[in-house]
Write a protein that holds these residues in place. Structure first.
Motif, mmCIF file in Angstrom:
data_model
loop_
_atom_site.group_PDB
_atom_site.id
_atom_site.type_symbol
_atom_site.label_atom_id
_atom_site.label_comp_id
_atom_site.label_asym_id
_atom_site.label_seq_id
_atom_site.Cartn_x
_atom_site.Cartn_y
_atom_site.Cartn_z
ATOM 1 N N GLU A 4 37.701 -44.035 -13.683
ATOM 2 C CA GLU A 4 37.407 -43.691 -12.601
ATOM 3 C C GLU A 4 36.083 -42.693 -12.550
ATOM 4 O OE1 GLU A 4 38.959 -40.565 -9.081
ATOM 5 O OE2 GLU A 4 40.297 -40.949 -10.756
ATOM 6 N N ILE A 5 34.982 -43.211 -11.911
ATOM 7 C CA ILE A 5 33.774 -42.723 -11.866
ATOM 8 C C ILE A 5 33.599 -41.740 -10.746
ATOM 9 C CG2 ILE A 5 31.341 -43.234 -11.687
ATOM 10 C CD1 ILE A 5 32.515 -44.023 -14.202
ATOM 11 N N TYR A 6 33.129 -40.676 -11.099
ATOM 12 C CA TYR A 6 32.548 -39.601 -10.137
ATOM 13 C C TYR A 6 31.452 -39.810 -9.177
ATOM 14 C CZ TYR A 6 31.506 -35.017 -8.256
ATOM 15 O OH TYR A 6 31.069 -33.885 -7.337
ATOM 16 N N HIS A 7 31.628 -39.972 -7.770
ATOM 17 C CA HIS A 7 30.698 -40.022 -6.935
ATOM 18 C C HIS A 7 30.190 -38.840 -6.351
ATOM 19 C CE1 HIS A 7 31.212 -44.160 -7.395
ATOM 20 N NE2 HIS A 7 32.391 -44.016 -7.099
ATOM 21 N N ALA A 8 29.223 -37.945 -6.590
ATOM 22 C CA ALA A 8 28.795 -36.579 -6.257
ATOM 23 C C ALA A 8 28.625 -36.620 -4.415
ATOM 24 C CB ALA A 8 27.571 -36.297 -6.885
ATOM 25 N N LYS A 9 28.192 -37.691 -4.180
ATOM 26 C CA LYS A 9 27.973 -37.616 -2.341
ATOM 27 C C LYS A 9 28.953 -37.687 -1.911
ATOM 28 C CE LYS A 9 23.751 -40.312 -2.773
ATOM 29 N NZ LYS A 9 22.879 -41.543 -2.273
ATOM 30 N N GLU A 10 30.012 -37.878 -2.419
ATOM 31 C CA GLU A 10 31.887 -38.090 -1.518
ATOM 32 C C GLU A 10 32.312 -36.728 -1.911
ATOM 33 O OE1 GLU A 10 33.536 -41.403 -2.896
ATOM 34 O OE2 GLU A 10 31.999 -42.826 -2.277
ATOM 35 N N ASP A 11 31.877 -35.771 -2.875
ATOM 36 C CA ASP A 11 32.423 -34.557 -3.134
ATOM 37 C C ASP A 11 32.528 -33.342 -1.902
ATOM 38 O OD1 ASP A 11 33.820 -32.263 -4.139
ATOM 39 O OD2 ASP A 11 33.333 -32.753 -6.094
ATOM 40 N N PRO A 12 33.300 -33.176 -1.317
ATOM 41 C CA PRO A 12 33.458 -31.996 -0.166
ATOM 42 C C PRO A 12 32.630 -30.700 -0.665
ATOM 43 C CG PRO A 12 35.404 -32.386 -0.425
ATOM 44 C CD PRO A 12 34.784 -33.592 -1.503
ATOM 45 N N LYS A 13 32.706 -30.346 -2.134
ATOM 46 C CA LYS A 13 32.294 -29.280 -2.386
ATOM 47 C C LYS A 13 30.664 -29.041 -2.248
ATOM 48 C CE LYS A 13 34.153 -29.119 -6.728
ATOM 49 N NZ LYS A 13 34.759 -30.364 -6.530
ATOM 50 N N TYR A 14 30.095 -30.206 -2.519
ATOM 51 C CA TYR A 14 28.618 -30.433 -2.634
ATOM 52 C C TYR A 14 28.126 -30.797 -1.443
ATOM 53 C CZ TYR A 14 29.964 -29.240 -7.422
ATOM 54 O OH TYR A 14 30.551 -28.652 -8.563
ATOM 55 N N GLN A 15 28.444 -30.497 -0.199
ATOM 56 C CA GLN A 15 27.888 -30.991 0.879
ATOM 57 C C GLN A 15 27.171 -30.043 1.738
ATOM 58 O OE1 GLN A 15 28.300 -34.254 1.712
ATOM 59 N NE2 GLN A 15 29.386 -34.260 -0.196
ATOM 60 N N SER A 16 26.817 -28.828 1.226
ATOM 61 C CA SER A 16 25.928 -27.739 1.767
ATOM 62 C C SER A 16 25.147 -27.376 1.264
ATOM 63 C CB SER A 16 27.000 -26.810 2.312
ATOM 64 O OG SER A 16 27.896 -27.137 3.161
ATOM 65 N N GLY A 43 20.582 -24.203 -3.972
ATOM 66 C CA GLY A 43 21.908 -24.259 -4.576
ATOM 67 C C GLY A 43 22.924 -24.808 -3.574
ATOM 68 N N PHE A 44 24.182 -24.810 -3.733
ATOM 69 C CA PHE A 44 25.015 -25.512 -2.810
ATOM 70 C C PHE A 44 25.898 -24.244 -2.524
ATOM 71 C CE2 PHE A 44 23.930 -29.049 -5.055
ATOM 72 C CZ PHE A 44 23.843 -30.193 -4.320
ATOM 73 N N GLY A 45 26.036 -24.246 -1.050
ATOM 74 C CA GLY A 45 26.801 -22.972 -0.452
ATOM 75 C C GLY A 45 28.284 -23.074 -0.818
ATOM 76 N N GLY A 46 29.001 -22.124 -1.102
ATOM 77 C CA GLY A 46 30.243 -22.134 -1.375
ATOM 78 C C GLY A 46 30.648 -22.228 -2.888
ATOM 79 N N THR A 47 29.488 -22.455 -3.616
ATOM 80 C CA THR A 47 29.586 -22.503 -5.159
ATOM 81 C C THR A 47 28.586 -21.655 -5.827
ATOM 82 O OG1 THR A 47 27.758 -24.302 -5.549
ATOM 83 C CG2 THR A 47 29.709 -25.054 -4.504
ATOM 84 N N ASN A 48 28.633 -21.885 -7.147
ATOM 85 C CA ASN A 48 27.826 -20.792 -8.162
ATOM 86 C C ASN A 48 26.457 -21.828 -8.306
ATOM 87 O OD1 ASN A 48 29.531 -18.369 -8.261
ATOM 88 N ND2 ASN A 48 30.732 -19.588 -9.339
ATOM 89 N N VAL A 49 26.616 -23.272 -7.958
ATOM 90 C CA VAL A 49 25.622 -23.895 -8.527
ATOM 91 C C VAL A 49 24.088 -23.627 -8.012
ATOM 92 C CG1 VAL A 49 24.786 -26.333 -8.645
ATOM 93 C CG2 VAL A 49 27.189 -25.636 -8.529
ATOM 94 N N LYS A 50 23.298 -23.372 -8.893
ATOM 95 C CA LYS A 50 21.612 -23.172 -8.534
ATOM 96 C C LYS A 50 21.051 -24.051 -9.176
ATOM 97 C CE LYS A 50 21.834 -18.645 -9.514
ATOM 98 N NZ LYS A 50 21.412 -17.246 -10.155
ATOM 99 N N PHE A 51 19.906 -24.495 -8.633
ATOM 100 C CA PHE A 51 18.875 -25.503 -9.481
ATOM 101 C C PHE A 51 17.535 -25.111 -9.082
ATOM 102 C CE2 PHE A 51 20.279 -27.369 -5.213
ATOM 103 C CZ PHE A 51 18.913 -27.359 -4.400
ATOM 104 N N ILE A 52 16.715 -25.837 -9.880
ATOM 105 C CA ILE A 52 15.203 -25.770 -9.690
ATOM 106 C C ILE A 52 14.526 -27.516 -9.486
ATOM 107 C CG2 ILE A 52 14.706 -23.711 -10.372
ATOM 108 C CD1 ILE A 52 13.171 -24.951 -12.743
ATOM 109 N N LEU A 53 13.652 -27.652 -8.565
ATOM 110 C CA LEU A 53 13.043 -28.817 -8.689
ATOM 111 C C LEU A 53 11.548 -28.657 -8.714
ATOM 112 C CD1 LEU A 53 15.242 -30.534 -5.643
ATOM 113 C CD2 LEU A 53 15.894 -30.377 -8.204
#
Length: 519
Positions: A4-16, A43-53
């Motif tokens: 089973e391959i994970y599709h990030a675009k479909e994960d509700p946790k990472y929609q904000s 970052g992504f709202g509702g999570t601890n994820v932060k990033f730089i580009l």
């Protein structure tokens, strides 16, 4: 059933997704030129994820991005590469090669410890990768950019998890994988070599160097040659001994791996010293000779020198230094012991200064002060500096001289003679009084010979020069004699063995004559 391959675009946790900082910046290259780029932090709202580009200029973009995964995630790990410079500047490398750079904290709240959701690493990293494409297509007006994920050591494992479980990247490069085959074996064997071969690095390097014999085993003992051969057979390149001899290779991450090693085989650390067959039970082995066990008294405890900035970003995020985050930073804290062992000790992270070296250091400081006295003339500032150095240097000399008497007493006992502490102490005190008396007389005689006349209105130059010499170069010459004499003081390096042998002799005597124990 397929994987089973994970599709990030479909994960509700990472929609904000959100962006809290976007601005133009520049990076300075080693040659002084600057490299402009677009910096994005979010970052992504509702999570601890932060990033730089980090996007290169529009005319430089070549349709790809590189996403770096550090060995350890962390709350602010997305910022770890921002301040890198020179050859460590992976952001500049990406920009110069037409790629934008991506890094995240992988959704972590803490640097270390088990994560109840281990899949968070590859899922959050995939979500960041997909969102970076959205931002890139907006910024450049391009089609879907190709993406490549990479990392070393622990980041190598994370890279494999990302490419195996998601469809967010087009390629991956895991490297320097910290597998059980390589860790801790390679580090432990290398450190073993450092200990066993520390006295012969020079011989090995001389043999390998231009004009050398080419036989790096030449002049080594049987045990040293066996150790060198084992390390070489394990793949350690002989040329690396040039770095060893220069002190450029350390123990690496062994310090942070030790708890894991102990968990894997807790009984080994006791069996090594007790079970027949291990080197630890052979009294002639280098392991036993280098083992250090002693009881000591803590003389003083010194706390950290200054407070650390808790908000500072820790930039140690590559294979060579990320593990250092697991070590506690003492920030200058240290302890001082009343007595420490001496001799050819194998110690790391400990500073042991012998009585001999302290006294010789005191002599050097005193000599500097005396020389300043000579050149100072009538300059009161220089005279004060000279006096301070002279008195500071005298401290270890006066404080430690009596301890040398104790060493001499132990040496006498070791050689089968009487200890004679009282006699040695009396002779020392008598010599001090006689020396002080003769010194005072010498001063009077010398200034008299130089023409000193207390009733004269003007002192002759010869008398003034002699006064200067008596509180500068003449005592300096005597201290040079002391320095040379201390260079021949060899008892201290043998003192651990002397003390051990004396203790064994006393114990044996008490065993034969128990009636004398309390006398």
């Amino acid at each position: 059933m397929g994987k089973e391959i994970y599709h990030a675009k479909e994960d509700p946790k990472y929609q904000s997704p959100y962006v809290d900082l976007e601005e133009d910046r520049e990076r300075t290259l080693p040659d002084g030129t600057t490299l402009p780029y677009r910096y994005v932090h979010g970052g992504f709202g509702g999570t601890n994820v932060k990033f730089i580009l980090c996007f290169p200029e529009k005319g430089e973009f070549k349709g790809r991005f590189y996403q770096y995964l550090s060995p350890f995630p962390g709350p602010d790990e997305e910022l770890a590469s921002v301040d890198k410079q020179g050859e460590d500047d992976i952001i500049a490398f990406c920009l110069k090669n037409g790629a934008y750079f991506v890094e995240s904290n992988m959704g972590s709240k803490a640097m270390f410890g088990p994560d109840p959701e281990p899949e968070r690493v590859y899922q959050s990293s995939a979500a960041v990768a997909e969102y970076s494409r959205t931002k890139a297509m907006e910024y450049y007006g391009c089609t879907r950019p190709y993406g490549y994920v990479y990392g070393g050591s622990g980041g190598g494992y994370k890279t494999m998890a990302c490419i195996e479980n998601t469809d967010a990247w087009d390629g991956a490069l895991p490297y320097v994988i910290g597998s059980p085959v390589s860790l801790p074996n390679t580090i432990m064997l290398h450190v073993q070599g450092q200990r066993c071969l520390r006295r012969v690095f020079g011989k090995i390097v001389d043999a390998l160097d231009a004009g050398g014999s080419g036989n790096m085993y030449e002049g080594l003992t049987e045990n040293e040659a066996a150790m060198l051969r084992e390390i070489t057979d394990m793949g350690f390149p002989p040329e690396a001994w040039f770095l060893e001899a220069a002190g450029q290779i350390d123990d690496g991450s062994l310090q942070v791996l030790m708890p894991l090693i102990k968990m894997g085989d807790p009984g080994y650390f006791e069996d090594f010293w007790k079970v027949s067959g291990y080197l630890g039970t052979d009294p002639e082995s280098s392991a036993v000779k280098d083992r250090l066990q002693f009881e000591g008294i803590v003389k003083s405890v010194h706390g950290p020198g200054s407070e650390t900035d808790e908000n500072a970003v820790d930039g140690r995020n590559d294979v060579n230094d990320a593990w250092q985050k697991m070590m506690t930073d003492g920030n200058g804290a240290w302890i001082e012991l009343e007595e420490v062992p001496h001799g050819d000790l194998y110690l790391k992270g400990v500073n042991i200064i012998s009585k001999q070296k302290l006294i010789m250091a005191g002599v050097i400081i005193t000599c500097v002060g005396l020389f300043i006295n000579f050149i100072a003339g009538s300059n009161m500032t220089l005279l004060m500096i000279g006096a301070l150095l002279q008195n500071a240097g005298a401290v270890p000399i006066s404080m430690l001289a009596s301890l040398l008497i104790v060493d001499c007493a132990e040496y006498n006992e070791w050689k089968g003679m009487r200890r004679m502490e009282g006699t040695l102490g009396s002779v020392n005190g008598f010599a001090s009084k006689v020396g002080g008396s003769l010194g005072t007389a010498f001063v009077g005689i010398m200034i008299g010979l130089a023409g000193y006349d207390a009733s004269a209105a003007v002192m002759p130059d010869s008398a003034l020069l002699m006064i200067r010499l008596l509180y500068s170069l003449i005592p300096l010459a005597l201290y040079v004699v002391v320095f040379i004499a201390m260079g021949f003081y060899k008892v201290e390096k043998d003192m651990p063995q002397i003390l051990k042998d004396n203790e064994e002799k006393r114990a044996a005597y008490l065993a034969e004559h128990p009636e004398t124990e309390n006398k």
